[in-house]
Design an enzyme around this catalytic site. Sequence first.
Site, PDB file in Angstrom:
ATOM      1  N   GLN A  71      -9.620   1.727  -4.761  1.00  0.00           N
ATOM      2  CA  GLN A  71      -9.110   0.501  -4.762  1.00  0.00           C
ATOM      3  C   GLN A  71      -8.615   0.012  -3.205  1.00  0.00           C
ATOM      4  O   GLN A  71      -8.046   0.782  -2.631  1.00  0.00           O
ATOM      5  CB  GLN A  71      -7.877   0.514  -5.636  1.00  0.00           C
ATOM      6  CG  GLN A  71      -6.865  -0.783  -5.711  1.00  0.00           C
ATOM      7  CD  GLN A  71      -5.672  -0.406  -6.614  1.00  0.00           C
ATOM      8  OE1 GLN A  71      -5.875  -0.627  -7.742  1.00  0.00           O
ATOM      9  NE2 GLN A  71      -4.545  -0.515  -5.919  1.00  0.00           N
ATOM     10  N   SER A  88      -4.220  -2.151   0.010  1.00  0.00           N
ATOM     11  CA  SER A  88      -3.250  -2.322   1.206  1.00  0.00           C
ATOM     12  C   SER A  88      -4.162  -2.259   2.629  1.00  0.00           C
ATOM     13  O   SER A  88      -5.126  -1.680   2.513  1.00  0.00           O
ATOM     14  CB  SER A  88      -2.631  -1.132   0.989  1.00  0.00           C
ATOM     15  OG  SER A  88      -1.413  -0.906   0.160  1.00  0.00           O
ATOM     16  N   GLU A 148      -2.079  -2.132 -13.471  1.00  0.00           N
ATOM     17  CA  GLU A 148      -1.585  -0.831 -12.888  1.00  0.00           C
ATOM     18  C   GLU A 148       0.021  -0.813 -13.152  1.00  0.00           C
ATOM     19  O   GLU A 148       0.632   0.233 -13.214  1.00  0.00           O
ATOM     20  CB  GLU A 148      -1.702  -1.150 -11.289  1.00  0.00           C
ATOM     21  CG  GLU A 148      -1.584   0.025 -10.545  1.00  0.00           C
ATOM     22  CD  GLU A 148      -2.077  -0.171  -8.995  1.00  0.00           C
ATOM     23  OE1 GLU A 148      -2.150   0.884  -8.412  1.00  0.00           O
ATOM     24  OE2 GLU A 148      -1.981  -1.433  -8.541  1.00  0.00           O
ATOM     25  N   ASN A 155       9.221  -0.162  -6.098  1.00  0.00           N
ATOM     26  CA  ASN A 155      10.093  -0.720  -7.016  1.00  0.00           C
ATOM     27  C   ASN A 155      11.055  -1.841  -6.540  1.00  0.00           C
ATOM     28  O   ASN A 155      11.678  -2.409  -7.495  1.00  0.00           O
ATOM     29  CB  ASN A 155      10.931   0.405  -7.710  1.00  0.00           C
ATOM     30  CG  ASN A 155       9.820   1.295  -8.659  1.00  0.00           C
ATOM     31  OD1 ASN A 155       8.897   0.987  -8.487  1.00  0.00           O
ATOM     32  ND2 ASN A 155      10.674   2.193  -9.115  1.00  0.00           N
TER      33      ASN A 155
END
Lengths: 339, 392
Positions: free
Chosen positions: B124, B127, B244, B375
Amino acid sequence: MHFAFTEDQLLFRDTVAEFFANECPPEKVRWSWDDEVGRDASTWAALAEMGVIGLTVPEAFGGMGMNEIDLLPILTEAGRYAYPAPLVETVAVVAPLLAESAPSEIAEKWLPGIADGSVIATVELDGQPFVNDMHIANLLIAQRGDRLFAVPGENVRSTAQVSVDGARRLFSVEWDEADAELIASGEAGVQAANRAFDRGAAATAAMLVGLSEQMIAMTVAYVVDRKQFGVPIGSFQAVKHHLADAELKVSFARPVVWAAAYGLATNSDEVAREVSMAKCFASDAAEVVARKALQTHGAIGYTTEHDLHFWLKRSWALASSWGDALWHRRRVAHILLDN
Amino acid sequence: MDLNFTPAEEAFRAEARAWLEANVPVGLPSGDTAEGFALHVEWEKKLFDARWSVVSWPEEYGGRGASLWEWLIFEEEYYRAGGPQRVTQNGIFLLAPTIFEFGTEEQKARFLPRMAAADDLWCQGWSEPDAGSDLAGIKSRAARDDERGGWVINGQKTWTTRGAFCNWLFGLFRTDPDAARHSGMTYLMVPLETPGVTVRGVERLDGDEGFAEVFFDDVFVPDDLVLGGVNEGWGVAMATTSSERGLTLRSPGRFCAAADRLVDLWKRQAAAGEHPERVESMRDDVAQSWMEAEAYRLATLADVTGLVNGVSQGARSSLTKIFWSELDVNLNETALRLLGPAAELIETSPAAVDGGAWMKGFEFALSGPIYAGTNEIQRNVVAERVLGLPRK
């Protein structure tokens, strides 16, 4: 697999929620704090009329013959509105216990009155020593060792205890066996008492979910409205994260509580674990939510002029009733580790 | 409310359990090293040959057309049997749902069967050095090349899990530099053998070369490798990130199996009798970890009930991501506290308990609160989009 309520169950819940919204606004909770009796007979009668009080009473005795899956969502609404009367004791605990474990003459004597609202029942168990609402109760179900008794209210001598939640009415009770009727004893008595305790714990967990949801709703409304530094305080990340933590706690307590309702209604083999998980998660959630709600309200939440304290104090009271999180976590540990 | 599976679902469970018990490999090394990865790919091919690699996909692409419930059952059985991490997960759980939703028929036929068979291995490319939580800040550029009919990529991706071992990358690239931040991006699929691609492995916290940096110097990608519309990549990517965060990547089976292993570890430590006070003091924490995994399972049952009745999780998937990532850390921390002085011993240490799996698990778990949107970002999403607090 279908882990959700039916449309009928949700409709019944919504009807009761609307009733509480109209009949049990915060002013009514405040009145319960201030009034000596603190209970309003007409609200109980109206709930009986709607079928809520007789919800768990078998149809043969004039009730609805429903189970915990129907009942617990309604108790969540009672929690949301901080309704103070003994729904957990009468509806969730005593009615199913009489229907399931009492000799037929005792069941016949009390159940029709519960269903029509004329009998208010409360309960004293080994794990739940302080008796809720003895001052208005017509019937006490009480445990002595491996025996369970039905004690008419007029035969009970009671001493008031004072809860941090001024809307609660707690009592220590004394009574004589000569004035009571035996419901069950020996192994059957222990089983009936344990089942009663599990029902009370799961029902209280459902109420704690409603209390928690309401504290979050009050806090969201406050932080959207309250401005500091020229902006709503709800735009600050520190405040957002307090509320996200609160929402996280209640979001993962909710399905655990519904699973306990299902476990009780279907006589699951693992009902003790399921109920203890529910009460543990719901108690922990309510304590976290209460802290976050108070902190986020700031000084206004620290007064008794603001309504928030009704919910904080009910949460504290119910979190430690019917087994606190520690007690239930230890029961789960025992089930998981000691075999 | 009915918490039972149907007889057909239980038959599916029995079939999966029997095959997995007979075939799950024992003692595979980490899949995040070159040698380990190759062994994991062999296992993935074995899964595919028995049609267990992508159970929820349609049969024509290598699946069994399994329902969401059957998929959950398979996941439970997979981890109960001790099945290893899925090195194909970025493809089968993250890219595939996006291809099913946005791909052309040609793209589905070209990519899905080879992905299911572990012939193509996907990483993937989200970033970048200057765009982590702020994904819309990506700068890697794909410039139009009308002559050749495609796009020319220049830029860099980073923290690309297993990038050093995969042969394909999917990711977001800026195709209209003048557009607003969330516009002007396109979702591209890039063969890593293409001239101009350089992949450099990066050692992760746990010592494995599980990360990579991927550099693009005039890398040509033809038009048929655009997924979804040109300049519509943000919406396409959001579909993948919600997979995800949500249940497809982290089914409860994995955590329930880990929680059962934790209970087993406690019992073994208690039986060994070496640190009785420590073991006794950890009872509540072990129970709490086990309950958190079970709560995640129950929450998933409620979410899937919603999904099969057409109710999407929406922003609530952020709550799910916070919960599973934090429970995973708590669970492994609890195991390490139970181990006391043996906690620090890793797999190459002769006295390591369970082959050092708990420290490895702890290090792996620590990535959970960081990846797929930290988070902290998820808590913002919960506050703004679940509770309705003001963005500013």
